[in-house]
Design a protein around this motif. Sequence first.
Motif, PDB file in Angstrom:
ATOM      1  N   THR A   1       0.837  -1.216   0.000  1.00  0.00           N
ATOM      2  CA  THR A   1       0.000   0.000   0.000  1.00  0.00           C
ATOM      3  C   THR A   1       0.861   1.251   0.000  1.00  0.00           C
ATOM      4  N   PHE A   2       1.873   1.290   0.854  1.00  0.00           N
ATOM      5  CA  PHE A   2       2.756   2.454   0.897  1.00  0.00           C
ATOM      6  C   PHE A   2       3.580   2.567  -0.387  1.00  0.00           C
ATOM      7  N   LEU A   3       3.874   1.439  -0.993  1.00  0.00           N
ATOM      8  CA  LEU A   3       4.581   1.474  -2.274  1.00  0.00           C
ATOM      9  C   LEU A   3       3.734   2.165  -3.332  1.00  0.00           C
ATOM     10  N   VAL A   4       2.426   1.881  -3.337  1.00  0.00           N
ATOM     11  CA  VAL A   4       1.513   2.560  -4.265  1.00  0.00           C
ATOM     12  C   VAL A   4       1.524   4.064  -4.010  1.00  0.00           C
ATOM     13  N   ASP A   5       1.513   4.449  -2.734  1.00  0.00           N
ATOM     14  CA  ASP A   5       1.519   5.873  -2.387  1.00  0.00           C
ATOM     15  C   ASP A   5       2.767   6.563  -2.910  1.00  0.00           C
ATOM     16  N   VAL A   6       3.924   5.939  -2.695  1.00  0.00           N
ATOM     17  CA  VAL A   6       5.193   6.543  -3.125  1.00  0.00           C
ATOM     18  C   VAL A   6       5.252   6.656  -4.648  1.00  0.00           C
TER      19      VAL A   6
ATOM     20  N   ASN B   1       2.805   6.724  -6.811  1.00  0.00           N
ATOM     21  CA  ASN B   1       1.734   7.512  -7.439  1.00  0.00           C
ATOM     22  C   ASN B   1       1.684   8.964  -6.985  1.00  0.00           C
ATOM     23  N   ARG B   2       2.481   9.339  -5.973  1.00  0.00           N
ATOM     24  CA  ARG B   2       2.359  10.679  -5.418  1.00  0.00           C
ATOM     25  C   ARG B   2       2.660  11.756  -6.459  1.00  0.00           C
ATOM     26  N   SER B   3       3.797  11.656  -7.119  1.00  0.00           N
ATOM     27  CA  SER B   3       4.152  12.670  -8.120  1.00  0.00           C
ATOM     28  C   SER B   3       3.245  12.583  -9.336  1.00  0.00           C
ATOM     29  N   ILE B   4       2.849  11.357  -9.699  1.00  0.00           N
ATOM     30  CA  ILE B   4       1.958  11.198 -10.860  1.00  0.00           C
ATOM     31  C   ILE B   4       0.611  11.862 -10.583  1.00  0.00           C
ATOM     32  N   SER B   5       0.080  11.709  -9.373  1.00  0.00           N
ATOM     33  CA  SER B   5      -1.217  12.283  -9.031  1.00  0.00           C
ATOM     34  C   SER B   5      -1.189  13.800  -9.111  1.00  0.00           C
ATOM     35  N   LYS B   6      -0.095  14.405  -8.618  1.00  0.00           N
ATOM     36  CA  LYS B   6       0.015  15.862  -8.692  1.00  0.00           C
ATOM     37  C   LYS B   6       0.076  16.335 -10.136  1.00  0.00           C
ATOM     38  N   MET B   7       0.818  15.596 -10.962  1.00  0.00           N
ATOM     39  CA  MET B   7       0.918  15.985 -12.370  1.00  0.00           C
ATOM     40  C   MET B   7      -0.421  15.839 -13.086  1.00  0.00           C
TER      41      MET B   7
ATOM     42  N   ALA C   1      -0.377   5.656 -13.667  1.00  0.00           N
ATOM     43  CA  ALA C   1      -0.991   5.496 -12.352  1.00  0.00           C
ATOM     44  C   ALA C   1      -1.850   4.237 -12.300  1.00  0.00           C
ATOM     45  N   SER C   2      -2.600   4.001 -13.379  1.00  0.00           N
ATOM     46  CA  SER C   2      -3.444   2.805 -13.427  1.00  0.00           C
ATOM     47  C   SER C   2      -2.602   1.539 -13.423  1.00  0.00           C
ATOM     48  N   ASP C   3      -1.475   1.565 -14.144  1.00  0.00           N
ATOM     49  CA  ASP C   3      -0.602   0.389 -14.174  1.00  0.00           C
ATOM     50  C   ASP C   3      -0.049   0.070 -12.795  1.00  0.00           C
ATOM     51  N   VAL C   4       0.332   1.138 -12.066  1.00  0.00           N
ATOM     52  CA  VAL C   4       0.868   0.921 -10.720  1.00  0.00           C
ATOM     53  C   VAL C   4      -0.184   0.284  -9.824  1.00  0.00           C
ATOM     54  N   VAL C   5      -1.399   0.895  -9.838  1.00  0.00           N
ATOM     55  CA  VAL C   5      -2.461   0.390  -8.965  1.00  0.00           C
ATOM     56  C   VAL C   5      -2.871  -1.018  -9.353  1.00  0.00           C
TER      57      VAL C   5
ATOM     58  N   HIS D   1      -8.913   1.404  -3.644  1.00  0.00           N
ATOM     59  CA  HIS D   1      -9.404   2.787  -3.641  1.00  0.00           C
ATOM     60  C   HIS D   1      -8.299   3.797  -3.321  1.00  0.00           C
ATOM     61  N   TRP D   2      -7.057   3.342  -3.358  1.00  0.00           N
ATOM     62  CA  TRP D   2      -5.958   4.228  -2.968  1.00  0.00           C
ATOM     63  C   TRP D   2      -5.819   5.410  -3.915  1.00  0.00           C
ATOM     64  N   ARG D   3      -6.028   5.174  -5.202  1.00  0.00           N
ATOM     65  CA  ARG D   3      -5.889   6.261  -6.177  1.00  0.00           C
ATOM     66  C   ARG D   3      -6.923   7.353  -5.921  1.00  0.00           C
ATOM     67  N   SER D   4      -8.169   6.951  -5.666  1.00  0.00           N
ATOM     68  CA  SER D   4      -9.201   7.960  -5.401  1.00  0.00           C
ATOM     69  C   SER D   4      -8.954   8.642  -4.067  1.00  0.00           C
ATOM     70  N   PHE D   5      -8.366   7.913  -3.105  1.00  0.00           N
ATOM     71  CA  PHE D   5      -8.019   8.536  -1.831  1.00  0.00           C
ATOM     72  C   PHE D   5      -6.957   9.612  -2.020  1.00  0.00           C
ATOM     73  N   LEU D   6      -5.922   9.314  -2.812  1.00  0.00           N
ATOM     74  CA  LEU D   6      -4.875  10.302  -3.061  1.00  0.00           C
ATOM     75  C   LEU D   6      -5.436  11.533  -3.753  1.00  0.00           C
ATOM     76  N   ALA D   7      -6.307  11.304  -4.744  1.00  0.00           N
ATOM     77  CA  ALA D   7      -6.906  12.436  -5.459  1.00  0.00           C
ATOM     78  C   ALA D   7      -7.764  13.272  -4.507  1.00  0.00           C
ATOM     79  N   ALA D   8      -8.531  12.603  -3.644  1.00  0.00           N
ATOM     80  CA  ALA D   8      -9.365  13.330  -2.685  1.00  0.00           C
ATOM     81  C   ALA D   8      -8.516  14.097  -1.689  1.00  0.00           C
ATOM     82  N   ARG D   9      -7.405  13.515  -1.271  1.00  0.00           N
ATOM     83  CA  ARG D   9      -6.521  14.196  -0.326  1.00  0.00           C
ATOM     84  C   ARG D   9      -5.921  15.457  -0.950  1.00  0.00           C
TER      85      ARG D   9
END
Length: 579
Positions: free
Chosen positions: A176-181, A183-189, A238-242, A298-306
């Motif tokens: 889970t934390f690997l997904v966060d790391v 996807n973090r920069s990808i989500s911002k972009m 991002a989708s590939d990572v998740v 749901h980690w991707r939607s959580f990051l986007a919501a955050r």
Amino acid sequence: MAPFQSAAVSSSEVAEALRGCLKWFAGVAVFSAIISVLYLSGSIYMIQVYDRVLASHSVPTLVALSLWLFATIVLQGFLDAQRLRMLARIGARFDEVLAPRIYALVAAMPLCAPTQSRTSAPVRDVDQVRGFLSSLGPTALFDIPFTPLFALIAFLLHPWLGLLVVLSGLVILGLTFLVDVLNRSISKMIAGTAVQRQNLIESTRRNAEVIVALGMDVPLTNRFQIMSNRLTDAGLRASDVVSTVGTATKMIRIGLQSASLGLGAYLAIRGEISAGSIVAASILTSRALAPIETAIVHWRSFLAARESYFRLGECLALAPEVDDRLPLPGPSRRVQLSNLVVVPPGGTSPILKGVSFEMASGDALGIIGPTGSGKSALARVLVNVWRPTRGQLKLDGASLDQWGKRLSAHIGYLPQDIELLEGTIAQNIARFSAAPDPAAIVAAGRAAGAHNLILDLPRGYDTPIGDGGIGLSGGQRQRIALARALFGDPFLVVLDEPNANLDGEGDEALERAIMSIRARGGVAVVITHRTPGLSATNLIAVLKDGQFSAFGPKSEMVRRLPTVYGSEQSPRMAERVST
């Protein structure tokens, strides 16, 4: 709720909106606790069936246990459905609380932060947070705290089984934390590019005529395509990572669940646990890992919501809500400006430098000056669209902030760029008031000299118009916008290039409108390059380089105009102003 919190925004309006949903969150937490406990019923059932029913061959015991399991499953399903209903209402409540502020923010951000590339993003950010709150994602946040309970029960069955559950949880949490790391920069972009693309779409819609006429559609299409490709590529990454981590998590969970069966069988062979504990351990392992797997899905939607949550806090801080002040009597005496210094939003250099003047009831000031001298900036300050960096602006001795939300009722404004909204002409003139006085709408139309013009339209004041005044000519839009500025007989009326699209008849109507403002004791400020708009004024000021180079009665200024204005057109302007 906790993952959203930070010291920087814990007291923001966004956090307050979430705190307003605390009773719903409490309900979700209680239901989650009950559901987690009910999930133990499967393990208990298997232990009882294998260890008691099979040993005693008691059919009544089997029936009783089965009925009990069926009842717990029904209750669990009911509570789960209610939990999802609560989450949907949390999302709806969050949207309901913030909706008025978000609309006001969308209107205010271009004024207080015009260089911000995300001025249209707050609505999408609210939708993003609401969407996550209403999804299955938050259930993982409430279910994960109960994972230690399942691990504890597994330890009670046998320490090795408990250790397997703990190690399984740690492995999946690591993923889970690997997904966060990753996807973090990808989500911002993705968020930044999406906003830029939406801004391009909105800009294209507003400037469609110029874009088509000048052949700008081809390069702008290429620009849009580049943004879309960049957004698509980032989304795919991002989708590939998740998907990759999600698939790995599912495989690991299935493998670990099978491992718990194998380990349980081994321990049962050695006589360290009963046969029923084998299946029970597998169920406990599956349940302990299920909320973690849900979190990954749901980690991707959580990051986007955050990200949206923090952006909302930042944006709302740019345009604080106006406090409702003690109602003051309507202004009726004077307008005062003292040493006004104005730096435009997003700028660094002042555009107005120490402007001061005073106007009394019945005055009309005409302001002239070269392009870029700060005339429109002064108009925006007078109507409280821009805030002065230094100095004071007062109505009847009270600064504008003391009037609170009621200030707009005392101000009329005709901007240089006319913008009408989709609706009827009457709605536009009445400023889209909820229950306007029809007589006041007609009075404003008459004061602007637009009454007969409006009656000639297919449905008169009820004629619908499109966004921006589509369906009306430039002169018609200007006359209707003038009526909007005069609606309700405001004390201070600011007209920025009010006759830019008017013909001779329109100029006469404008003159009568200014005279009517003066006659009823109001104050008018007219900014213009065309002299017909100045004929109804009694004061004239020349603005150059952000300062008044001259200010005084019109009779005096007509004589001084050729020298203070510094233009070859000044003699002709002076002649026309004097008439």
